[in-house]
Write an enzyme that holds these catalytic residues in place. Structure first.
Site, PDB file in Angstrom:
ATOM      1  N   CYS A  73       0.845  -1.193   0.000  1.00 25.11           N
ATOM      2  CA  CYS A  73       0.000   0.000   0.000  1.00 25.11           C
ATOM      3  C   CYS A  73       0.881   1.244   0.000  1.00 25.11           C
ATOM      4  O   CYS A  73       2.066   1.182   0.368  1.00 25.11           O
ATOM      5  CB  CYS A  73      -0.894   0.007   1.235  1.00 25.11           C
ATOM      6  N   HIS A 116      -5.952  -1.478  -1.835  1.00 28.95           N
ATOM      7  CA  HIS A 116      -5.643  -2.796  -1.290  1.00 28.95           C
ATOM      8  C   HIS A 116      -6.746  -3.808  -1.583  1.00 28.95           C
ATOM      9  O   HIS A 116      -6.473  -5.012  -1.735  1.00 28.95           O
ATOM     10  CB  HIS A 116      -5.431  -2.684   0.230  1.00 28.95           C
ATOM     11  N   ASN A 156      -0.319 -13.923  -9.646  1.00 29.95           N
ATOM     12  CA  ASN A 156      -1.019 -14.944  -8.868  1.00 29.95           C
ATOM     13  C   ASN A 156      -2.080 -14.234  -8.045  1.00 29.95           C
ATOM     14  O   ASN A 156      -1.776 -13.260  -7.359  1.00 29.95           O
ATOM     15  CB  ASN A 156      -0.071 -15.663  -7.902  1.00 29.95           C
ATOM     16  N   HIS A 167      -2.584  -7.704  -1.404  1.00 25.87           N
ATOM     17  CA  HIS A 167      -2.687  -6.519  -2.257  1.00 25.87           C
ATOM     18  C   HIS A 167      -2.557  -6.936  -3.724  1.00 25.87           C
ATOM     19  O   HIS A 167      -1.695  -7.751  -4.069  1.00 25.87           O
ATOM     20  CB  HIS A 167      -1.567  -5.536  -1.899  1.00 25.87           C
ATOM     21  N   HIS A 169      -1.224  -7.449  -7.077  1.00 23.97           N
ATOM     22  CA  HIS A 169       0.118  -7.233  -7.624  1.00 23.97           C
ATOM     23  C   HIS A 169       0.499  -8.404  -8.516  1.00 23.97           C
ATOM     24  O   HIS A 169      -0.093  -9.480  -8.457  1.00 23.97           O
ATOM     25  CB  HIS A 169       1.152  -7.095  -6.500  1.00 23.97           C
TER      26      HIS A 169
END
Length: 348
Positions: A73, A116, A156, A167, A169
């Protein structure tokens, strides 16, 4: 797109990718971090010929922290994170716990959004295009790294997949070797070329799927998405550009412009697969790109492999004895049925 490069307190590179050309990134990392030390080592399996990364330092990596302790974050007063700025569009930084490092390659984390609780599928097309452009830019940059032979961009999503940070990504692995999966594809392409000297295996696969149509999920001016004939996973989609290119940087303007909306549509269909009231679909989104400096690089076809380990609501596809022990997959969902379900998910 504006790119700004800076450094974290321990010397790792951090890059901001901004939608606005006038974005200014001057915030520094206030954390008292020691320099990153890794024990990454590449070992080779003499029986299979596989390369295995030994990375014992990853045992101490962050594992499913609460949202108020998320390292991806934006930073807040009194709570600095891996991203010093208080907001960002897309941020890429060297992994603090890399599987590959130094002469063994490089690992990067790609943060798609500061939110998030969002997912890639929640992005609008402009923001999705920025994230995809960041992947292409990193691929081109890492191609110049003397130790790197292949770049793998992937995401993933979901604890079922093994995600350790909630989060949204993705990651980038820059390997110092050609991966076993890619070697097998290149070998299959070479064998096909030997049988059919003027044909390309990837082109022929896409042509056959488009002609058959039963497993086609989306077919546009510049891309084709289909469930493969011998799909390994319950719901698995391969996405190819209509014009074969080796990697993301090689896409032409038309294919690049169409990709964000198409990619978002596929992700949203995956989330609609199991109906309302079910948790978000766990998935792996994997970009297969040609290795650098390979004699048959131009014969390889860039493509996305998107799949989920969920086979039905509340049930997962585990890699059991046949898959894990012998690499022989057993799929409970016929590819034609999976494609039909994904076509139906467009209107739900």
């Amino acid at each position: 797109m504006k790119k700004t490069s800076t450094r974290l307190a321990d010397g790792r590179e951090l890059l901001y990718y901004d939608l606005r050309d006038d974005a200014v990134r001057t915030t520094t990392d206030p954390r008292p971090l020691d320099a990153v030390t890794t024990g990454s080592e590449i070992r080779h399996d003499p029986l299979l010929g596989d390369a295995v990364a030994i990375a014992s330092h990853r045992q101490g990596r962050t594992y499913l922290p609460p949202a108020d302790a998320c390292p991806l974050c934006p930073s807040r007063p009194g709570r600095p994170t891996e991203i010093p700025a208080d907001d960002y569009d897309v941020a890429v930084f060297e992994n603090r716990f890399p599987s590959l490092a130094g002469d063994s390659g490089r690992c990067e984390v790609v943060c798609f959004t500061p939110d998030h609780h969002a997912s890639f599928a929640d992005l609008d097309e402009e923001h999705a295009a920025l994230a995809l452009a960041a992947w292409a830019d990193r691929t081109a940059e890492l191609a110049t790294h003397p130790a790197v032979r292949q770049v793998y961009c992937f995401e993933n999503r979901g604890e079922e997949i093994g995600v350790t940070l909630g989060h949204p990504h993705g990651q980038i692995y820059a390997y110092p070797f050609v991966t076993p999966r890619t070697e097998r594809m290149l070998a299959s392409a070479a064998a096909h070329r030997a049988r059919h000297p003027h044909q390309n295996l990837f082109d022929d696969v896409v042509t056959a799927e488009r002609a058959d149509g039963r497993r086609t999920v989306l077919d546009t001016a510049h891309w084709t998405a289909f469930v493969p004939y011998a799909a390994h996973w319950p719901y698995e989609v391969h996405l190819y550009p209509r014009r074969r290119v080796p990697d993301l940087p090689a896409l032409d303007d038309a294919a690049r412009a169409e990709l964000p909306g198409l990619y978002l549509e596929l992700l949203r269909r995956f989330d609609r697969l199991f109906g309302p009231g079910h948790p978000p679909t766990p998935y792996i989104s994997a970009w297969h790109q040609a290795p650098f400096h390979h004699p048959h690089r131009t014969e390889f076809a860039l493509h996305l492999e998107l799949f989920t380990v969920r086979r039905t609501p509340g049930k997962l596809k585990f890699l059991a004895g046949s898959e894990s022990g012998m690499s022989v997959f057993i799929n409970d969902v016929p590819p034609e049925a999976a494609a039909q379900r994904l076509r139906e998910a467009a209107t739900e």
